[in-house]
Design a protein around this motif. Structure first.
Motif, PDB file in Angstrom:
ATOM      1  N   LEU A 211     -25.471 -43.917  10.903  1.00 44.65           N
ATOM      2  CA  LEU A 211     -24.097 -44.367  11.097  1.00 44.65           C
ATOM      3  C   LEU A 211     -23.979 -45.849  10.748  1.00 44.65           C
ATOM      4  N   GLN A 212     -24.984 -46.608  11.123  1.00 39.21           N
ATOM      5  CA  GLN A 212     -25.017 -48.032  10.794  1.00 39.21           C
ATOM      6  C   GLN A 212     -25.060 -48.234   9.279  1.00 39.21           C
ATOM      7  N   ILE A 213     -25.871 -47.445   8.584  1.00 38.15           N
ATOM      8  CA  ILE A 213     -25.956 -47.539   7.126  1.00 38.15           C
ATOM      9  C   ILE A 213     -24.606 -47.231   6.489  1.00 38.15           C
ATOM     10  N   ALA A 214     -23.933 -46.190   7.007  1.00 35.55           N
ATOM     11  CA  ALA A 214     -22.633 -45.814   6.452  1.00 35.55           C
ATOM     12  C   ALA A 214     -21.608 -46.927   6.640  1.00 35.55           C
ATOM     13  N   CYS A 215     -21.550 -47.489   7.843  1.00 29.47           N
ATOM     14  CA  CYS A 215     -20.596 -48.567   8.107  1.00 29.47           C
ATOM     15  C   CYS A 215     -20.891 -49.788   7.233  1.00 29.47           C
ATOM     16  N   CYS A 229     -29.333 -43.482   0.625  1.00 28.88           N
ATOM     17  CA  CYS A 229     -29.927 -44.447   1.550  1.00 28.88           C
ATOM     18  C   CYS A 229     -30.136 -43.874   2.955  1.00 28.88           C
ATOM     19  N   PHE A 230     -29.609 -42.693   3.217  1.00 29.80           N
ATOM     20  CA  PHE A 230     -29.700 -42.152   4.573  1.00 29.80           C
ATOM     21  C   PHE A 230     -31.118 -41.688   4.898  1.00 29.80           C
ATOM     22  N   ILE A 231     -31.435 -41.736   6.188  1.00 22.65           N
ATOM     23  CA  ILE A 231     -32.779 -41.431   6.676  1.00 22.65           C
ATOM     24  C   ILE A 231     -32.853 -39.979   7.132  1.00 22.65           C
ATOM     25  N   ALA A 232     -33.872 -39.289   6.702  1.00 22.42           N
ATOM     26  CA  ALA A 232     -34.060 -37.890   7.101  1.00 22.42           C
ATOM     27  C   ALA A 232     -34.540 -37.816   8.544  1.00 22.42           C
ATOM     28  N   GLY A 233     -34.249 -36.695   9.199  1.00 19.58           N
ATOM     29  CA  GLY A 233     -34.762 -36.469  10.546  1.00 19.58           C
ATOM     30  C   GLY A 233     -33.751 -36.674  11.648  1.00 19.58           C
ATOM     31  N   GLY A 234     -32.479 -36.891  11.308  1.00 15.53           N
ATOM     32  CA  GLY A 234     -31.452 -37.068  12.324  1.00 15.53           C
ATOM     33  C   GLY A 234     -31.268 -35.812  13.156  1.00 15.53           C
ATOM     34  N   TYR A 235     -30.738 -35.979  14.349  1.00 15.44           N
ATOM     35  CA  TYR A 235     -30.658 -34.870  15.306  1.00 15.44           C
ATOM     36  C   TYR A 235     -29.313 -34.164  15.280  1.00 15.44           C
ATOM     37  N   MET A 236     -28.220 -34.920  15.036  1.00 15.23           N
ATOM     38  CA  MET A 236     -26.889 -34.330  15.178  1.00 15.23           C
ATOM     39  C   MET A 236     -26.002 -34.476  13.947  1.00 15.23           C
ATOM     40  N   ILE A 237     -26.118 -35.563  13.209  1.00 16.45           N
ATOM     41  CA  ILE A 237     -25.195 -35.822  12.106  1.00 16.45           C
ATOM     42  C   ILE A 237     -25.818 -35.343  10.795  1.00 16.45           C
ATOM     43  N   ALA A 238     -25.202 -34.371  10.163  1.00 17.96           N
ATOM     44  CA  ALA A 238     -25.709 -33.808   8.906  1.00 17.96           C
ATOM     45  C   ALA A 238     -25.523 -34.798   7.762  1.00 17.96           C
ATOM     46  N   SER A 241     -22.110 -34.776   6.151  1.00 21.66           N
ATOM     47  CA  SER A 241     -21.096 -35.508   6.914  1.00 21.66           C
ATOM     48  C   SER A 241     -21.226 -37.010   6.682  1.00 21.66           C
ATOM     49  N   LEU A 242     -22.455 -37.491   6.615  1.00 23.32           N
ATOM     50  CA  LEU A 242     -22.685 -38.920   6.380  1.00 23.32           C
ATOM     51  C   LEU A 242     -22.152 -39.336   5.011  1.00 23.32           C
ATOM     52  N   LEU A 246     -18.879 -42.211   3.467  1.00 19.58           N
ATOM     53  CA  LEU A 246     -18.957 -43.266   2.452  1.00 19.58           C
ATOM     54  C   LEU A 246     -17.696 -43.342   1.594  1.00 19.58           C
ATOM     55  N   THR A 247     -16.880 -42.302   1.623  1.00 19.34           N
ATOM     56  CA  THR A 247     -15.649 -42.295   0.828  1.00 19.34           C
ATOM     57  C   THR A 247     -14.475 -42.912   1.579  1.00 19.34           C
ATOM     58  N   LEU A 248     -14.705 -43.308   2.857  1.00 18.09           N
ATOM     59  CA  LEU A 248     -13.620 -43.768   3.719  1.00 18.09           C
ATOM     60  C   LEU A 248     -13.602 -45.286   3.867  1.00 18.09           C
ATOM     61  N   LYS A 249     -12.548 -45.765   4.490  1.00 12.27           N
ATOM     62  CA  LYS A 249     -12.511 -47.144   4.970  1.00 12.27           C
ATOM     63  C   LYS A 249     -13.078 -47.160   6.382  1.00 12.27           C
ATOM     64  N   LEU A 250     -13.532 -48.333   6.831  1.00 14.29           N
ATOM     65  CA  LEU A 250     -14.138 -48.427   8.153  1.00 14.29           C
ATOM     66  C   LEU A 250     -13.185 -47.912   9.230  1.00 14.29           C
ATOM     67  N   ALA A 251     -11.908 -48.202   9.094  1.00 13.99           N
ATOM     68  CA  ALA A 251     -10.925 -47.794  10.107  1.00 13.99           C
ATOM     69  C   ALA A 251     -10.794 -46.284  10.223  1.00 13.99           C
ATOM     70  N   ASP A 252     -11.200 -45.562   9.157  1.00 17.39           N
ATOM     71  CA  ASP A 252     -11.053 -44.106   9.168  1.00 17.39           C
ATOM     72  C   ASP A 252     -12.311 -43.373   9.634  1.00 17.39           C
ATOM     73  N   ILE A 253     -13.416 -44.084   9.765  1.00 16.11           N
ATOM     74  CA  ILE A 253     -14.678 -43.430  10.107  1.00 16.11           C
ATOM     75  C   ILE A 253     -14.670 -42.791  11.496  1.00 16.11           C
ATOM     76  N   PRO A 254     -14.174 -43.469  12.536  1.00 11.41           N
ATOM     77  CA  PRO A 254     -14.260 -42.868  13.881  1.00 11.41           C
ATOM     78  C   PRO A 254     -13.669 -41.468  13.978  1.00 11.41           C
ATOM     79  N   ARG A 255     -12.490 -41.263  13.427  1.00 11.89           N
ATOM     80  CA  ARG A 255     -11.830 -39.964  13.586  1.00 11.89           C
ATOM     81  C   ARG A 255     -12.499 -38.848  12.790  1.00 11.89           C
TER      82      ARG A 255
END
Length: 344
Positions: A211-215, A229-238, A241-242, A246-255
């Motif tokens: 999530l930090q990399i995406a932001c 650039c994403f790291i393999a082995g995450g538990y919940m976020i596919a 989805s990550l 990357l196609t969004l603005k920061l303000a749109d990421i939370p939703r």
């Protein structure tokens, strides 16, 4: 039958927890007029006792003392004659994170010419190679040091480094180093008692790191180019989805995040960035939540090698918080301005 050595070392490490600085200490320090008075407030803590008599004319001197304190505590914890082997394995694998930090600092120096002090923890520190790392002038110099220090797993990542490759190249190499580190942590967790808990904890940490990399990629204008650039082995976020983030603005990421906890963290990152307009807000906010998550999962563990993992994390965060507070006092910045980044 449980090895009695776990009872002894668990009792010692758990007994150290009440000696760390607390939010009450931080509150009192925030009203101190200078560094000397601030340190007097924590003189009864372990770290405060260590810092008595330490050079404090500049923040750089204080910073060096703080990192040497952390190195001292780690070495002491590892020095117990009857320390279970898997506890030592946890410590040795975990503390490579400081080698990663030092590698990144060395790469930054090659790119910008600005050299930063090295953290005296990790394999390179144990091998007395930090001065050599500080003086490296090329990536090949760093690779040679890593090979000599049996950190060759990181060499293929550094071989991709481009000093003038821009923000994407920097993010790609840094995330690659982090990814190799987390891979080694997950591999180690398979071989220790209650390693499944540690694996889940670091899987969740990988989620937050991604999530930090995406932001960061969005804020730096890299966008979809950061998809590898994403790291393999995450538990919940596919990963899919990550990549959508990357196609969004920061303000749109939370939703766009499915998990409520992740949405709350992303909103906090957004609000902090809106206030500061500094990309470091991303790391500071997410680091705080990494600690909270690890605390929830690891601090209840007893009679387990995971007690060592929690102790290392707790001492690291104590140093991190104290650095922020003392830096604020040195710069005559209200401590209230940095409190949102503190985690203890």
């Amino acid at each position: 039958m449980l090895d009695p050595r776990y009872a002894y070392i668990s009792a010692y490490l758990k007994g150290e927890e009440p000696k760390v600085i607390t939010s009450e200490h931080i509150g009192a320090m925030s009203r101190a007029p200078n560094v000397r008075d601030a340190l007097a407030i924590i003189r009864q803590t372990d770290i405060g006792s260590y810092l008595e008599g330490a050079p404090m004319e500049t923040f750089e001197e204080l910073d060096e003392s703080l990192w040497h304190y952390l190195a001292h505590r780690i070495k002491y914890a590892e020095s117990f004659k009857f320390l279970p082997g898997d506890m030592l394995k946890v410590s040795r694998t975990y503390t490579v994170r400081y080698d990663i930090s030092n590698m990144k600092a060395a790469l930054q120096a090659i790119s910008t010419g600005e050299r930063s002090p090295m953290i005296p923890v990790g394999v390179l520190s144990d091998n007395e190679s930090l001065d050599d790392l500080l003086e490296t002038e090329t990536v090949s110099d760093i690779i040679e040091l890593l090979t000599r220090s049996k950190l060759g797993g990181y060499v293929p990542i550094l071989e991709q480094y481009e000093a003038d490759g821009g923000a994407r190249a920097k993010l790609l190499v840094e995330s690659g180093l982090d990814g190799e580190y987390y891979r080694s942590m997950l591999s180690m967790a398979k071989d220790i008692r209650e390693g499944v808990v540690l694996s889940k904890a670091f899987g969740l940490i990988i989620d937050l790191t991604n999530l930090q990399i995406a932001c960061r990629a969005v804020l730096e204008g890299i966008g979809t180019e950061a998809g590898d650039c994403f790291i393999a082995g995450g538990y919940m976020i596919a990963e899919t989805s990550l990549k959508e983030l990357l196609t969004l603005k920061l303000a749109d990421i939370p939703r766009r995040l499915e998990n409520a906890q992740h949405r709350d963290i992303a909103n906090e990152v957004l609000n902090s960035y809106d206030r500061s307009k500094s990309i470091t807000a991303v790391e500071e906010i997410i680091d705080k939540h990494k600690f909270r998550l690890l605390k929830e999962m690891l601090s209840p563990m007893v009679l387990s090698p995971l007690v060592m993992a929690w102790y290392l994390i707790l001492k690291e965060v104590e140093v991190r918080d104290l650095r922020l507070v003392l830096k604020a006092i040195t710069d005559r910045v209200p401590v209230e301005d940095v409190k949102r980044y503190l985690v203890l």
